[in-house]
Write a protein that holds these residues in place. Sequence first.
Motif, PDB file in Angstrom:
ATOM      1  N   MET A   1      96.346   4.855 123.906  1.00 31.39           N
ATOM      2  CA  MET A   1      96.181   3.641 124.686  1.00 31.39           C
ATOM      3  C   MET A   1      94.809   3.042 124.416  1.00 31.39           C
ATOM      4  O   MET A   1      93.822   3.767 124.303  1.00 31.39           O
ATOM      5  N   ARG A   2      94.739   1.714 124.318  1.00 31.22           N
ATOM      6  CA  ARG A   2      93.469   1.000 124.120  1.00 31.22           C
ATOM      7  C   ARG A   2      93.197   0.104 125.318  1.00 31.22           C
ATOM      8  O   ARG A   2      94.124  -0.451 125.915  1.00 31.22           O
ATOM      9  N   VAL A   3      91.923  -0.026 125.651  1.00 30.58           N
ATOM     10  CA  VAL A   3      91.503  -0.849 126.781  1.00 30.58           C
ATOM     11  C   VAL A   3      90.539  -1.916 126.279  1.00 30.58           C
ATOM     12  O   VAL A   3      89.612  -1.625 125.504  1.00 30.58           O
ATOM     13  N   PHE A   4      90.757  -3.154 126.716  1.00 28.11           N
ATOM     14  CA  PHE A   4      89.911  -4.291 126.353  1.00 28.11           C
ATOM     15  C   PHE A   4      89.431  -4.923 127.651  1.00 28.11           C
ATOM     16  O   PHE A   4      90.245  -5.300 128.497  1.00 28.11           O
ATOM     17  N   THR A   5      88.126  -5.062 127.816  1.00 29.58           N
ATOM     18  CA  THR A   5      87.620  -5.613 129.078  1.00 29.58           C
ATOM     19  C   THR A   5      86.256  -6.264 128.887  1.00 29.58           C
ATOM     20  O   THR A   5      85.490  -5.868 128.002  1.00 29.58           O
ATOM     21  N   ASN A   6      85.978  -7.257 129.711  1.00 30.20           N
ATOM     22  CA  ASN A   6      84.635  -7.838 129.788  1.00 30.20           C
ATOM     23  C   ASN A   6      84.005  -7.549 131.143  1.00 30.20           C
ATOM     24  O   ASN A   6      83.020  -8.176 131.520  1.00 30.20           O
ATOM     25  N   LEU A   7      84.583  -6.589 131.883  1.00 31.73           N
ATOM     26  CA  LEU A   7      84.066  -6.198 133.188  1.00 31.73           C
ATOM     27  C   LEU A   7      83.127  -5.012 133.029  1.00 31.73           C
ATOM     28  O   LEU A   7      83.461  -4.042 132.333  1.00 31.73           O
ATOM     29  N   ALA A   8      82.000  -5.054 133.672  1.00 31.67           N
ATOM     30  CA  ALA A   8      81.007  -3.986 133.554  1.00 31.67           C
ATOM     31  C   ALA A   8      81.146  -3.024 134.726  1.00 31.67           C
ATOM     32  O   ALA A   8      80.310  -2.979 135.632  1.00 31.67           O
ATOM     33  N   TRP A   9      82.253  -2.277 134.738  1.00 35.63           N
ATOM     34  CA  TRP A   9      82.385  -1.240 135.765  1.00 35.63           C
ATOM     35  C   TRP A   9      82.988  -0.003 135.121  1.00 35.63           C
ATOM     36  O   TRP A   9      83.700  -0.062 134.120  1.00 35.63           O
ATOM     37  N   PRO A  10      82.705   1.183 135.693  1.00 28.72           N
ATOM     38  CA  PRO A  10      83.253   2.427 135.143  1.00 28.72           C
ATOM     39  C   PRO A  10      84.661   2.669 135.656  1.00 28.72           C
ATOM     40  O   PRO A  10      85.069   2.117 136.684  1.00 28.72           O
ATOM     41  N   ALA A  43     110.393  -0.634 127.256  1.00 30.21           N
ATOM     42  CA  ALA A  43     109.228  -0.138 127.976  1.00 30.21           C
ATOM     43  C   ALA A  43     108.110  -1.160 127.905  1.00 30.21           C
ATOM     44  O   ALA A  43     108.080  -2.005 127.010  1.00 30.21           O
ATOM     45  N   PRO A  44     107.160  -1.097 128.847  1.00 29.02           N
ATOM     46  CA  PRO A  44     106.005  -1.992 128.760  1.00 29.02           C
ATOM     47  C   PRO A  44     105.105  -1.615 127.604  1.00 29.02           C
ATOM     48  O   PRO A  44     105.074  -0.468 127.162  1.00 29.02           O
ATOM     49  N   THR A  76      99.354  -0.062 124.380  1.00 25.38           N
ATOM     50  CA  THR A  76      99.672   1.137 123.622  1.00 25.38           C
ATOM     51  C   THR A  76     100.501   0.771 122.406  1.00 25.38           C
ATOM     52  O   THR A  76     101.329  -0.143 122.464  1.00 25.38           O
ATOM     53  N   ALA A  77     100.272   1.470 121.316  1.00 27.35           N
ATOM     54  CA  ALA A  77     101.015   1.214 120.083  1.00 27.35           C
ATOM     55  C   ALA A  77     102.115   2.234 119.852  1.00 27.35           C
ATOM     56  O   ALA A  77     102.793   2.188 118.838  1.00 27.35           O
ATOM     57  N   ASP A  78     102.290   3.178 120.767  1.00 26.01           N
ATOM     58  CA  ASP A  78     103.354   4.171 120.613  1.00 26.01           C
ATOM     59  C   ASP A  78     103.851   4.597 121.986  1.00 26.01           C
ATOM     60  O   ASP A  78     103.172   4.429 123.004  1.00 26.01           O
ATOM     61  N   ALA A  79     105.037   5.175 122.016  1.00 27.23           N
ATOM     62  CA  ALA A  79     105.682   5.526 123.281  1.00 27.23           C
ATOM     63  C   ALA A  79     104.916   6.596 124.041  1.00 27.23           C
ATOM     64  O   ALA A  79     104.997   6.655 125.279  1.00 27.23           O
ATOM     65  N   ASP A  80     104.154   7.438 123.362  1.00 31.53           N
ATOM     66  CA  ASP A  80     103.421   8.496 124.050  1.00 31.53           C
ATOM     67  C   ASP A  80     102.344   7.947 124.973  1.00 31.53           C
ATOM     68  O   ASP A  80     101.908   8.632 125.900  1.00 31.53           O
ATOM     69  N   GLY A  81     101.914   6.712 124.743  1.00 30.30           N
ATOM     70  CA  GLY A  81     100.864   6.134 125.571  1.00 30.30           C
ATOM     71  C   GLY A  81     101.358   5.393 126.793  1.00 30.30           C
ATOM     72  O   GLY A  81     100.541   4.912 127.589  1.00 30.30           O
ATOM     73  N   ALA A 165     105.253  -0.311 118.684  1.00 31.55           N
ATOM     74  CA  ALA A 165     105.201  -0.040 117.248  1.00 31.55           C
ATOM     75  C   ALA A 165     103.929   0.734 116.958  1.00 31.55           C
ATOM     76  O   ALA A 165     102.975   0.694 117.726  1.00 31.55           O
ATOM     77  N   GLY A 166     103.893   1.427 115.847  1.00 26.03           N
ATOM     78  CA  GLY A 166     102.735   2.233 115.495  1.00 26.03           C
ATOM     79  C   GLY A 166     101.653   1.442 114.809  1.00 26.03           C
ATOM     80  O   GLY A 166     100.953   1.983 113.955  1.00 26.03           O
ATOM     81  N   ASP A 167     101.461   0.222 115.144  1.00 22.89           N
ATOM     82  CA  ASP A 167     100.478  -0.657 114.526  1.00 22.89           C
ATOM     83  C   ASP A 167      99.457  -1.066 115.576  1.00 22.89           C
ATOM     84  O   ASP A 167      99.793  -1.752 116.537  1.00 22.89           O
ATOM     85  N   PRO A 168      98.174  -0.659 115.420  1.00 23.15           N
ATOM     86  CA  PRO A 168      97.177  -1.039 116.417  1.00 23.15           C
ATOM     87  C   PRO A 168      96.977  -2.538 116.514  1.00 23.15           C
ATOM     88  O   PRO A 168      96.560  -3.045 117.550  1.00 23.15           O
ATOM     89  N   GLY A 169      97.280  -3.283 115.443  1.00 22.67           N
ATOM     90  CA  GLY A 169      97.174  -4.731 115.499  1.00 22.67           C
ATOM     91  C   GLY A 169      98.161  -5.325 116.483  1.00 22.67           C
ATOM     92  O   GLY A 169      97.847  -6.290 117.196  1.00 22.67           O
ATOM     93  N   ILE A 170      99.380  -4.775 116.533  1.00 18.75           N
ATOM     94  CA  ILE A 170     100.378  -5.252 117.489  1.00 18.75           C
ATOM     95  C   ILE A 170      99.924  -4.936 118.905  1.00 18.75           C
ATOM     96  O   ILE A 170     100.065  -5.762 119.822  1.00 18.75           O
TER      97      ILE A 170
END
Length: 231
Positions: A1-10, A43-44, A76-81, A165-170
Amino acid sequence: MRVFTNLAWPDDPYRASQQLYARPSPMLAAFAVMPPGRVAFAAPAAVAVAYLPLHRTRVLTVTEDTLAFGFRAASTADADGIPGLAEAADLDLMQARRHARFLAGSALPPDLQMLREAAPGLAARGLAAVEASWADRQTHPRGRSAAVAATCASMNGSSTARGIAGDPGIAEQLAAAAAEQALAIALACARSLGRYCWAGTMGTARVMAATAWDLFPLVTWDDTSCHQPAT
């Protein structure tokens, strides 16, 4: 799983240390899922929450160049995420309920149900609380949840991202699309509540391109992407 944010919190599951701004301020939050649960996807693949600051006493006039907002998107780029994605959405919704005066979404029930079903072992307190308040809003229309139907958000390349899909670009494209959709929903709700106003059409793609270009380097934004709720 990848996270993208412009919020400065932990990341804090107990929400004890997270504050959007140094001083408490009224805010509007909007939540979006890509692809949406009301479409026949297995799935989402991405979720996002966007925050708009509100003024306590007056309407805010904004433009594409002056609009300030915060967001967090996960993909996420795969079902495991997918279970991790549902957990991220659950924590984001708990955070939104804690800090935002209004929570907006477009046809949320199928999205929330889809996320809960994607992670059956998750306690899902945030997802369950929002799902319950959404069902209750018909009898309590002045509650914290607000439904928004008039949204328009599109992005170059997003139509080719079909499910997992297994593509991080997607995964990046889906996260960017979810963030833009959340922004569009937030703007629709803010305008319908009489908290925001702007002249002409607000181009959400142009706002995203100006604000989040460094977070989504693989995304090409379409200038025709727009949001203009009915007045």
